[in-house]
Structure formats: C-alpha cells, structure tokens
Design a protein around this motif. Sequence first.
Motif, PDB file in Angstrom:
ATOM      1  N   PRO A 101      50.752  38.109  47.692  1.00  0.00           N
ATOM      2  CA  PRO A 101      49.614  37.926  47.740  1.00  0.00           C
ATOM      3  C   PRO A 101      48.305  36.543  47.355  1.00  0.00           C
ATOM      4  O   PRO A 101      48.659  36.078  47.052  1.00  0.00           O
ATOM      5  CB  PRO A 101      48.915  39.167  48.053  1.00  0.00           C
ATOM      6  CG  PRO A 101      49.720  40.517  47.531  1.00  0.00           C
ATOM      7  CD  PRO A 101      51.093  39.629  47.443  1.00  0.00           C
ATOM      8  N   SER A 102      47.589  35.616  48.468  1.00  0.00           N
ATOM      9  CA  SER A 102      46.790  35.059  48.475  1.00  0.00           C
ATOM     10  C   SER A 102      45.554  35.373  47.280  1.00  0.00           C
ATOM     11  O   SER A 102      44.661  34.849  47.030  1.00  0.00           O
ATOM     12  CB  SER A 102      46.896  34.303  49.456  1.00  0.00           C
ATOM     13  OG  SER A 102      46.249  34.592  49.895  1.00  0.00           O
ATOM     14  N   GLN A 103      46.058  37.053  47.591  1.00  0.00           N
ATOM     15  CA  GLN A 103      43.874  37.540  46.921  1.00  0.00           C
ATOM     16  C   GLN A 103      43.665  37.302  45.951  1.00  0.00           C
ATOM     17  O   GLN A 103      44.938  38.368  45.356  1.00  0.00           O
ATOM     18  CB  GLN A 103      43.968  38.344  48.298  1.00  0.00           C
ATOM     19  CG  GLN A 103      43.696  38.379  49.478  1.00  0.00           C
ATOM     20  CD  GLN A 103      44.853  37.928  50.462  1.00  0.00           C
ATOM     21  OE1 GLN A 103      46.619  37.779  49.687  1.00  0.00           O
ATOM     22  NE2 GLN A 103      44.906  37.397  51.642  1.00  0.00           N
ATOM     23  N   VAL A 104      42.531  36.869  45.586  1.00  0.00           N
ATOM     24  CA  VAL A 104      42.184  37.512  44.166  1.00  0.00           C
ATOM     25  C   VAL A 104      42.898  38.875  43.202  1.00  0.00           C
ATOM     26  O   VAL A 104      43.210  38.801  42.416  1.00  0.00           O
ATOM     27  CB  VAL A 104      41.829  36.865  43.258  1.00  0.00           C
ATOM     28  CG1 VAL A 104      41.104  37.047  41.889  1.00  0.00           C
ATOM     29  CG2 VAL A 104      41.126  35.163  43.759  1.00  0.00           C
ATOM     30  N   GLY A 123      33.801  35.228  62.261  1.00  0.00           N
ATOM     31  CA  GLY A 123      34.037  36.321  61.392  1.00  0.00           C
ATOM     32  C   GLY A 123      32.952  37.270  60.356  1.00  0.00           C
ATOM     33  O   GLY A 123      32.271  36.833  60.404  1.00  0.00           O
ATOM     34  N   PRO A 124      34.026  38.892  60.224  1.00  0.00           N
ATOM     35  CA  PRO A 124      33.245  39.304  59.631  1.00  0.00           C
ATOM     36  C   PRO A 124      32.349  38.852  58.184  1.00  0.00           C
ATOM     37  O   PRO A 124      33.466  37.204  57.611  1.00  0.00           O
ATOM     38  CB  PRO A 124      33.229  40.436  58.139  1.00  0.00           C
ATOM     39  CG  PRO A 124      34.680  40.162  59.749  1.00  0.00           C
ATOM     40  CD  PRO A 124      34.938  38.605  60.166  1.00  0.00           C
ATOM     41  N   LYS A 125      30.682  38.937  57.998  1.00  0.00           N
ATOM     42  CA  LYS A 125      30.391  38.149  57.176  1.00  0.00           C
ATOM     43  C   LYS A 125      30.438  38.712  54.994  1.00  0.00           C
ATOM     44  O   LYS A 125      30.154  37.398  54.216  1.00  0.00           O
ATOM     45  CB  LYS A 125      28.578  37.957  57.069  1.00  0.00           C
ATOM     46  CG  LYS A 125      28.225  37.980  58.602  1.00  0.00           C
ATOM     47  CD  LYS A 125      28.455  36.153  59.157  1.00  0.00           C
ATOM     48  CE  LYS A 125      27.988  36.132  60.229  1.00  0.00           C
ATOM     49  NZ  LYS A 125      28.673  34.356  60.288  1.00  0.00           N
ATOM     50  N   ASP A 126      31.514  39.801  55.557  1.00  0.00           N
ATOM     51  CA  ASP A 126      31.380  40.071  53.820  1.00  0.00           C
ATOM     52  C   ASP A 126      32.731  39.380  53.326  1.00  0.00           C
ATOM     53  O   ASP A 126      33.077  39.625  52.651  1.00  0.00           O
ATOM     54  CB  ASP A 126      31.381  41.432  54.616  1.00  0.00           C
ATOM     55  CG  ASP A 126      32.200  42.445  54.902  1.00  0.00           C
ATOM     56  OD1 ASP A 126      32.616  41.849  55.857  1.00  0.00           O
ATOM     57  OD2 ASP A 126      32.985  43.189  54.277  1.00  0.00           O
ATOM     58  N   VAL A 127      33.534  38.599  54.485  1.00  0.00           N
ATOM     59  CA  VAL A 127      34.435  37.694  53.993  1.00  0.00           C
ATOM     60  C   VAL A 127      34.240  36.721  53.599  1.00  0.00           C
ATOM     61  O   VAL A 127      33.818  35.644  54.909  1.00  0.00           O
ATOM     62  CB  VAL A 127      35.767  37.527  55.170  1.00  0.00           C
ATOM     63  CG1 VAL A 127      36.796  36.906  54.468  1.00  0.00           C
ATOM     64  CG2 VAL A 127      36.299  38.914  55.843  1.00  0.00           C
ATOM     65  N   THR A 128      34.257  36.095  52.399  1.00  0.00           N
ATOM     66  CA  THR A 128      33.526  35.706  51.188  1.00  0.00           C
ATOM     67  C   THR A 128      34.812  34.294  50.588  1.00  0.00           C
ATOM     68  O   THR A 128      35.533  35.323  50.389  1.00  0.00           O
ATOM     69  CB  THR A 128      32.924  35.535  50.560  1.00  0.00           C
ATOM     70  OG1 THR A 128      33.013  36.651  49.632  1.00  0.00           O
ATOM     71  CG2 THR A 128      31.130  36.171  50.722  1.00  0.00           C
ATOM     72  N   ALA A 129      34.669  33.004  50.073  1.00  0.00           N
ATOM     73  CA  ALA A 129      36.436  32.559  50.160  1.00  0.00           C
ATOM     74  C   ALA A 129      36.645  33.013  48.215  1.00  0.00           C
ATOM     75  O   ALA A 129      37.454  33.083  48.373  1.00  0.00           O
ATOM     76  CB  ALA A 129      35.072  31.077  49.506  1.00  0.00           C
ATOM     77  N   ASP A 130      36.213  33.989  47.832  1.00  0.00           N
ATOM     78  CA  ASP A 130      35.812  34.803  46.470  1.00  0.00           C
ATOM     79  C   ASP A 130      37.251  35.400  47.030  1.00  0.00           C
ATOM     80  O   ASP A 130      37.822  35.875  46.075  1.00  0.00           O
ATOM     81  CB  ASP A 130      35.293  34.684  45.690  1.00  0.00           C
ATOM     82  CG  ASP A 130      33.901  36.147  46.503  1.00  0.00           C
ATOM     83  OD1 ASP A 130      34.291  36.449  47.489  1.00  0.00           O
ATOM     84  OD2 ASP A 130      33.089  36.661  46.062  1.00  0.00           O
ATOM     85  N   ARG A 131      37.045  35.530  47.984  1.00  0.00           N
ATOM     86  CA  ARG A 131      38.576  36.968  48.349  1.00  0.00           C
ATOM     87  C   ARG A 131      39.751  36.450  47.913  1.00  0.00           C
ATOM     88  O   ARG A 131      41.335  36.388  47.653  1.00  0.00           O
ATOM     89  CB  ARG A 131      38.799  37.450  49.673  1.00  0.00           C
ATOM     90  CG  ARG A 131      40.271  37.986  50.186  1.00  0.00           C
ATOM     91  CD  ARG A 131      39.998  38.418  51.976  1.00  0.00           C
ATOM     92  NE  ARG A 131      38.838  39.245  51.762  1.00  0.00           N
ATOM     93  CZ  ARG A 131      38.913  39.366  53.079  1.00  0.00           C
ATOM     94  NH1 ARG A 131      39.544  39.539  54.083  1.00  0.00           N
ATOM     95  NH2 ARG A 131      37.528  40.722  53.359  1.00  0.00           N
ATOM     96  N   TRP A 132      39.998  34.958  48.121  1.00  0.00           N
ATOM     97  CA  TRP A 132      41.403  34.132  47.724  1.00  0.00           C
ATOM     98  C   TRP A 132      41.452  32.604  46.967  1.00  0.00           C
ATOM     99  O   TRP A 132      40.684  33.050  46.063  1.00  0.00           O
ATOM    100  CB  TRP A 132      41.569  33.127  48.718  1.00  0.00           C
ATOM    101  CG  TRP A 132      42.195  33.600  50.303  1.00  0.00           C
ATOM    102  CD1 TRP A 132      42.790  34.517  50.677  1.00  0.00           C
ATOM    103  CD2 TRP A 132      41.176  33.950  51.489  1.00  0.00           C
ATOM    104  NE1 TRP A 132      42.984  34.833  52.135  1.00  0.00           N
ATOM    105  CE2 TRP A 132      41.592  35.051  52.568  1.00  0.00           C
ATOM    106  CE3 TRP A 132      39.237  33.977  51.469  1.00  0.00           C
ATOM    107  CZ2 TRP A 132      41.146  35.723  53.524  1.00  0.00           C
ATOM    108  CZ3 TRP A 132      39.035  34.555  52.681  1.00  0.00           C
ATOM    109  CH2 TRP A 132      39.702  35.390  53.869  1.00  0.00           C
ATOM    110  N   LEU A 133      42.388  32.889  45.986  1.00  0.00           N
ATOM    111  CA  LEU A 133      42.946  31.381  45.229  1.00  0.00           C
ATOM    112  C   LEU A 133      42.164  30.265  45.732  1.00  0.00           C
ATOM    113  O   LEU A 133      41.912  30.253  46.921  1.00  0.00           O
ATOM    114  CB  LEU A 133      44.187  31.621  44.917  1.00  0.00           C
ATOM    115  CG  LEU A 133      45.506  32.484  44.093  1.00  0.00           C
ATOM    116  CD1 LEU A 133      46.513  32.607  44.583  1.00  0.00           C
ATOM    117  CD2 LEU A 133      44.265  32.781  42.731  1.00  0.00           C
TER     118      LEU A 133
END
Length: 428
Positions: free
Chosen positions: A346-349, A118-128
């Motif tokens: 959404p589950s995104q913070v 996946g894209p490297k800028d997609v990190t865990a802090d995107r989500w709860l």
Amino acid sequence: MRHLHKGVSLAIGLAVLGASLAACGGGGSSSGDSGQIELTIGTFTEFGYESLLTEYQQLHPNIKITHHKTGEGGPYHQNLITKLAAGSGLEDVVAVEEGHFSDIIDKSSKFNDLTEIGPKDVTADRWLSWKYDGGKDKDGKLIGYGTDIGPLAMCYRTDLLSAAGLPTDPASVKAMFASWDSYFAAGQQYVQKTGKPWFDASSQLYNSMVNQLDTGYLDRNDQLTIETNPGIKDAWTRITTAIGQGQSAKLEAFGNEWKTGFQQGAFATTVCPSWMLGVVKEDSGPENAGKWAVTDSFPNGGGNWGGSYLTVPKQSQHPKEAAELAAWLTAPEQQLKAFQAKGNFPSQVQDLTSPELLNQTDAYFGDVKIGQLYATQAQKVTKAQYKGPGDGQIQENVTKPALTAVEQGMPPDQAWQQVVDGAKKIVK
C-alpha cells in the motif's frame, strides 16, 4: 505494481483485448430501465481487486462493474495510448503503471481532475507525499489516485549461498547487500565458487540502479539526460561488467525460461520490490518453500520500483461514479486487503502503521514479517524520480534489448551507443 517488470510483447493478447473492448465498448453506460449504472475498469497483471469489486457491488446495488484484466503491462499501455488517441474504447477507471504514467502526462487534458470530481473527503494526506505528487500533471492537476508502491528489497536462495560458502545469517547478508560494490563482489565469489550465475536478469538490476538516481532518463524539462547523466552510464558499466564475469543468468524477466530458472535454482538472487514476492512463490513452486529469503537491505539504500494509479478518462460517461469507485479502491482499508490478497504494497500512510500489515508474515520466506520489512523500505524513499514522456519506452524497448545483446556477445560500448541512439529516437 511494476509493472514494467511485466512489459513483454503479447501481440496476440493485445489483439484479443482490442477485439474484446471493441465488442463491449469502453466506458460504462446505464442499463436500460433498471436504473443500474454499468462501470468498467481496466487493469493489468494482479491488482488484487477481484473480491473488492464484488464487495463494492454488494455495497452499491445500483452499480454493475465489468473488469477488463489483461496480462503484461507493455501491450496494455500501448493499447491505452491508442485508445486515448482514438477518443473511444477506454474503461471508466483505467489503471496506469507508474513507469508509463509519464506517457499520459502530456495528455492530461484527456483525464478528469480527481480533486474536482472525486469525493471531497479524499485528501492528499491519504498517501505518502511522493506517491500523491506522482499522480499530478505539470500544472498540479491530479489525474491519478495512487494504488500500490514497490519498495525495493533483495531476495536470495539461502541454500545456494550456503553451498557456495557465503553467509546467510541476516546481519552478514545485510552487509553483503549494502552497496552495489559489495553485491557484485559477492556475486563474483559465487560464480568463482560454483560456476553458476548470481542473478537472474540484467535488466532487473539495471532498472533498479537507474531508479535510484535523483534524475532518470529525462529531467523535469523533459530533456533527455542519457549522455549527460553520469549515474546512468555508471550503472551500465557496473551491470555489463557483471555480465562479463558470468554473474547474469541471461534470462528474460517473466519469460518461460526465467520461470523455469526459479524452479531449478538457476540463480541465487533477484531484485524483490514488494510485488515480486508473489511472482517468486508462484514461479519457484511449493518445492522451494523455505529456500528463499528476503532482506530489507538493498544496495545503495533502496528505492521504489513499481506501483500504479487509477485514472478516470474523460471518455467515461459516468465520471463521478467512476471516481467514487477509484477512491474506494485506493482507500487504506481496500489497499490493505489487496496487499493481503496479492502482496501489492500500500501507498496509504495509515496502512504503514497498521498492525494487520506490520504483523503480516510469509511462511514461504521463512515466516519473515513481510509487512514490517517493506514498511521499513518504503520509509527510505523520500521522493519519486521524475518520469518524463518516453521513460518507460526507453526502459522496455531500448535498454532491455541492448543488455540482451551484451549477454549474447555484443561489446558493451557498441550496445551503449545503441541505447543512446534508441533513446534519441523516442525522445525527439
């Protein structure tokens, strides 16, 4: 979305879906000499992706997307497992409902690690955090990008409560729905006053009660807990007692009679994870607008029921492009649009503090601030219950029919033994 709420048998639909996929193939492929990459995505019920997929293709002219969308979640996930075993037929991006995610955890070798492709800028802090962790296998491999979640709230008919002499003002309703004890006590009053059922479907309530427990049907060692987890049996006793008091409308959730029940006011309350609002509106119809309300009070403090993940099976011929599509669809901007389209929360913070979400109202439910209400409920969830292999099958194929049997007259103890025996057959 939960999509377990949508787990009824659709044998005809499954056959049609299978034939369709067999005809067109599962994974994507290059389109001749055009240089265009063809991707497929498989979803069930409503993800709110129709306009988003069009937008993605406009942004990426070299990508052509075919969307395979089916109805109920049960047959969809059965088909998924079949295609995993066959080693062919799956789409490039495959949605998996959280209740069925447990069924692919032990098959995670058949899915790509999204942290690698996946894209490297997609990190865990995107989500709860609990949502992100729910997309991992036991070894920490990320096989699913989180889409929506299902924070729990309660919907109720203000006109029916009022006619029964029960309060409808927000403060009193919150107190009435504060615990399962107070909820079922109010239900008993309602039945005694009106002679009509309090809630729609016993499985809806039972699933919510079990989902609130620290440990569900299986522990983290994938051992069946149904005989050792007192919370499961306590929930069973509570719901079957309520059935015996006439509180259940004895309807099968998402069946035709259930839909008619919404229109006719056959029950006064229903469990309302965020994805349920659209169902309530559609099935109740415009003639009941303003009669339904939703409260951010849920018995025993709330919880989560529902939500899905986007995965990229190793069957995909274009895993990198598939992961990029999945990452884009699960970005805050897109999940906010999906919420506005279909109500999938959404589950995104980032979205949970978005003015667009917090100020979202719904006229059908009395102009309540839906976004703010469910954001409050989402923050009450600190961790997701572990779902071991077979969890969704127990819920759909064991406890649901057993509760139906109780509603049809089977003694609760006899039906409970049916639950225990059925769960043991699934988790061997």
